[in-house]
Structure formats: C-alpha cells, structure tokens
Design an enzyme around this catalytic site. Structure first.
Site, mmCIF file in Angstrom:
data_model
loop_
_atom_site.group_PDB
_atom_site.id
_atom_site.type_symbol
_atom_site.label_atom_id
_atom_site.label_comp_id
_atom_site.label_asym_id
_atom_site.label_seq_id
_atom_site.Cartn_x
_atom_site.Cartn_y
_atom_site.Cartn_z
ATOM 1 N N ASP A 102 0.844 -1.204 0.000
ATOM 2 C CA ASP A 102 0.000 0.000 0.000
ATOM 3 C C ASP A 102 0.874 1.247 0.000
ATOM 4 O O ASP A 102 2.039 1.197 0.424
ATOM 5 C CB ASP A 102 -0.876 0.036 1.260
ATOM 6 C CG ASP A 102 -1.884 -1.098 1.298
ATOM 7 O OD1 ASP A 102 -2.184 -1.656 0.230
ATOM 8 O OD2 ASP A 102 -2.356 -1.403 2.408
HETATM 9 N N1 URA Z 1 -1.277 -5.842 3.992
HETATM 10 C C1 URA Z 1 -1.762 -4.583 3.979
HETATM 11 O O1 URA Z 1 -2.798 -4.297 4.580
HETATM 12 N N2 URA Z 1 -1.070 -3.648 3.304
HETATM 13 C C2 URA Z 1 0.085 -3.896 2.668
HETATM 14 O O2 URA Z 1 0.670 -2.991 2.094
HETATM 15 C C3 URA Z 1 0.574 -5.217 2.685
HETATM 16 C C4 URA Z 1 -0.128 -6.170 3.346
#
Ligand code: URA
Length: 242
Positions: A106
């Site tokens: 993310d």
């Molecule tokens: N899980 C999440 O919620 N975000 C990420 O970036 C990776 C795994």
C-alpha cells in the site's frame, strides 16, 4: 544461440547507461562485438556474442530482481497520473527492462518490495500454492493482542468480505494500547494485514514488510533505496520450490 536484440537496447538493459549514452559510446568506438568495433546502434546482436563496452564485458542477464526498502508515500505501480511511484526511486540505468512490482505494498506501507522482469518468479511468489511467507512488522492501536487473537490468526481469521484467511503466525513484541508484532502470512489479498487486524478490533498505524520467504530486508538499504538481488537472495525467497 541466444536471443536476438538491438545492441543499444541490450547494452542499456545490462546497466551500462541509457540508450542515448550507449549511442555516444558507439560514436566514440567504445563498443565491440566479437572483436569488431561497431558503428551503429540499430544492429542486432545475439546475446551469446562477445560484447564489450568501454573495456568491460557485457554479460547477459535475462532477469533482474530489485530489493527496495519502500518508503511511505509511494504507490506500487509503474506509472500514476497523480501519485509518486516506486519507479521514481529507481535510477535510470535500471529502468529499461519491462520491470514491474511483484507483490504490491500500500502507499502508506514501508519495507521489502521486489521489482523484477521475471513474470514466472512473480507468479510463483504470489501463488498460494507455493506458500511463500511474507512477514510484516505491525504497529496496531486498540488494546492488547490477546491469546484468543493469536489463536484466531492461527486458525484462519475471517475478514470483512467473509474470506477466511490461511493460517497466520503472530509474534508479539510489545503489548499495550499500541502493540508491536510480527505477522507472517502466506497470501497477499488487498489490504490483508490491515483487514486481519480490523477483524480483531485493532487499527494498523504502521506497517512494514520485513521478510519474503526466508529472505530478510537488507538492513543496510535506507528507505527509498534499493539493491540488485543476487542468486542466493533469490533462492531464499523460495518461489522456485516445487
Ligand atoms: N497488507 C496490507 O494491509 N497492506 C500492505 O501494504 C501489505 C499487506
């Protein structure tokens, strides 16, 4: 017989400079193919040819694997009309090889990101069948993580859309209103870690991927920087196991 490729593209892809720089080297007679100085960038070579650029042998490597320590604030995409992308952090010489992110993080997540041009490797790394674990350092808010939470994670927790996750292991580092833990999962659903914590009534306030397979993020890579992974690193990921 190797693969046929335009010489300027080939040398550029092997990390010797941009196409423009390679054209300059050609003009300056700094590139040879099988002992002959070449005159034009649009000639085709075979990747088995003996090629030298500025006195250095150009070894053919079909695939490249970048280990990045991703900072927050960058999206895991090749391009974006509004946001900064992780490719903005990659120096020009490594940008030319049909690279893509294998296993996105993310925008607000930090840590271990792999950028490669090997589609099969990426597919295996993400395939639930290969069980390539991903470990995250998680700071969560909302109270202590209980033994019951640990058991729920271990048995497969059900998240907001009704999906039951594969078993996950959580190791608690610090427990309190704000807790710190290491969570190991073998899948990569959208926002998975955040949603798993939501399912136990907690909010993720900081997330960093620290390990993929058996390979840890190299501590010597500062945020926003990267290194080229070697064969040994790639083995440790375990995406090639049966
Ligand atoms: N899980 C999440 O919620 N975000 C990420 O970036 C990776 C795994």
């Amino acid at each position: 017989m190797g693969e046929k490729m335009r010489i300027d593209k080939f040398i550029s892809n092997m990390g010797f400079g941009s196409r423009k720089e390679i054209k300059e080297y050609i003009k300056k007679k700094k590139i040879t193919v099988n002992g002959e100085i070449i005159k034009s960038g649009d000639m085709y070579i075979d990747t088995d040819d003996k090629i030298y650029c500025c006195g250095k042998k150009v070894e053919y490597e079909k695939y490249i694997y970048i280990m990045m320590n991703k900072p927050s604030g960058y999206v895991s995409a090749n391009t974006d009309s509004k946001e900064k992308t992780v490719f903005d952090l990659i120096s020009n010489e490594y940008r030319k090889k049909d690279l893509f992110v294998a296993g996105r993080l993310d925008k607000d997540t930090e840590g271990f990101l792999i950028i490669t041009n090997n589609g099969k490797f990426a597919h295996n790394m993400l395939s639930p069948k290969k069980h390539v674990n991903k470990t995250y350092l998680v700071k969560s808010q909302g109270g202590e993580i209980t033994n019951e939470d640990i058991i729920r994670f271990k048995n497969g927790i059900t998240i907001d859309d009704g999906y039951t996750c594969k078993p996950a292991i959580i190791e608690i580092k610090n427990n309190g209103e704000i807790s710190e833990s290491l969570l190991t999962i073998s899948e990569g659903k959208f926002h998975q870690v955040k949603r798993m914590f939501e399912a136990i009534g907690k909010k993720v306030i900081y997330l960093k991927r620290v390990k993929i397979g058996n390979l840890e993020l190299d501590n010597n890579i500062p945020l926003g920087k990267f290194k080229i992974m070697n064969e040994y690193d790639i083995k440790l990921i375990g995406a090639d196991k049966e």
